[in-house]
Scaffold this active site. Structure first.
Site, short mmCIF file in Angstrom:
data_model
loop_
_atom_site.label_atom_id
_atom_site.label_comp_id
_atom_site.label_asym_id
_atom_site.label_seq_id
_atom_site.Cartn_x
_atom_site.Cartn_y
_atom_site.Cartn_z
CE1 TYR A 132 -12.84 4.39 -9.36
CE2 TYR A 132 -15.05 3.94 -10.18
CZ TYR A 132 -13.98 3.61 -9.36
OH TYR A 132 -14.06 2.49 -8.55
CG ASP A 145 -2.15 0.88 1.03
OD1 ASP A 145 -3.23 0.33 0.76
OD2 ASP A 145 -2.02 2.12 1.13
CE LYS A 199 -11.71 1.07 -10.52
NZ LYS A 199 -10.78 0.19 -9.77
CG ASP A 258 3.08 5.74 -5.50
OD1 ASP A 258 2.09 5.32 -6.13
OD2 ASP A 258 3.32 6.95 -5.37
CB VAL A 259 0.33 1.34 -7.98
CG1 VAL A 259 -0.04 0.31 -6.93
CG2 VAL A 259 -0.63 2.51 -7.96
CB THR A 281 -14.42 0.89 0.62
OG1 THR A 281 -14.35 1.82 -0.47
CG2 THR A 281 -15.04 -0.42 0.16
#
Length: 252
Positions: A151, A34, A155, A60-61, A186
């Site tokens: 967003y 994460d 996706k 970090d992605v 979440t």
């Protein structure tokens, strides 16, 4: 082959944290990655249990070097990777006419490019044949929503990247799939629970089955896709949305 070693990216909160908790309970060596180092420490404390094999790492992605270090460390500790679950994501609602380039770029850099980077970083540690990759997408990838276009597009990109990986990795019997939940409570979405957000974005109401999606719904679908019971499923996006994207429901 059962899952002996799983990596959960975005594993310090929300769906990722509960996914890690599930695999630990099944006896799998689990590595969570994460970006938030403090949350990583909190998750490590929350998930620690007697006999559990857990590695909790900050990376970090958006940073391939930090990912390479994390995957090498986790795979070294746990003897490779059997399953990779990608749950990292950002949600920055705005009308397409108004969204800043910085927010648009960040959305794609985390949600789509982040997945691509993680699969690349993980590939050397999968077995020569076998393994599973599961990415958490969204019902927005099938049905865009006003105020949430970037967003939704990210996706959709994630899903097509997963499909292409599934074709290219099929000779290795490495399966790649997505789960696509509808609105779920979440840390990513709870700030919008009170109603309309920026850009006119409003989280979806309950789908035809009459309740909101839960974290447990997503964890169960993910675990299935990682298991031998799903050994002939690859390149799929499984809608876990209570029928939200199936069509127009009966009038109430």
């Amino acid at each position: 082959m059962s899952v002996k070693s799983v990596f959960v990216v975005g594993g310090a909160s929300g769906i990722g944290l509960e996914t890690a908790r599930h695999f630990l309970s099944q006896g799998a060596a689990t590595t969570i990655i994460d970006v938030n180092a403090e949350r990583v420490r909190d998750a490590e404390s929350a998930l620690s249990q007697k006999g559990a094999r857990l590695a909790a790492l900050a990376a970090d992605v958006r940073d391939r070097q930090s990912l390479d270090r994390a995957f090498a460390q986790g795979a070294g500790s746990h003897g490779g990777i059997d399953a990779l679950v990608f749950t990292a994501g950002v949600l920055l609602p705005a009308r397409l006419a108004d969204i800043t380039e910085a927010d648009y770029d960040l959305t794609f850099d985390v949600n789509a490019r982040g997945f691509w980077r993680c699969v690349q970083a993980a590939l050397p540690y999968f077995p020569e044949r076998g393994g599973s990759v599961v990415a958490v997408s969204s019902s927005s990838g099938h049905r865009p929503k006003a105020g949430n276009g970037a967003y939704a597009a990210s996706k959709t990109a994630l899903q097509f990247l997963a499909q292409t990986f599934s074709l290219e990795l099929a000779p290795r019997q490495l399966r790649v799939n997505c789960v696509a939940p509808s609105t779920i409570r979440t840390p990513l979405t709870e700030k919008f629970a009170g109603g309309q957000a920026e850009g006119g974005f409003t989280p979806s109401a309950a789908p035809p089955l009459g309740r909101l999606c839960t974290t447990a719904d997503i964890v169960k679908a993910t675990a299935f896709l990682c298991s031998e019971e799903a050994s002939f499923i690859t390149g799929a996006t499984i809608a876990v949305d209570g029928g939200l994207t199936a069509g127009i429901p009966l009038a109430s």
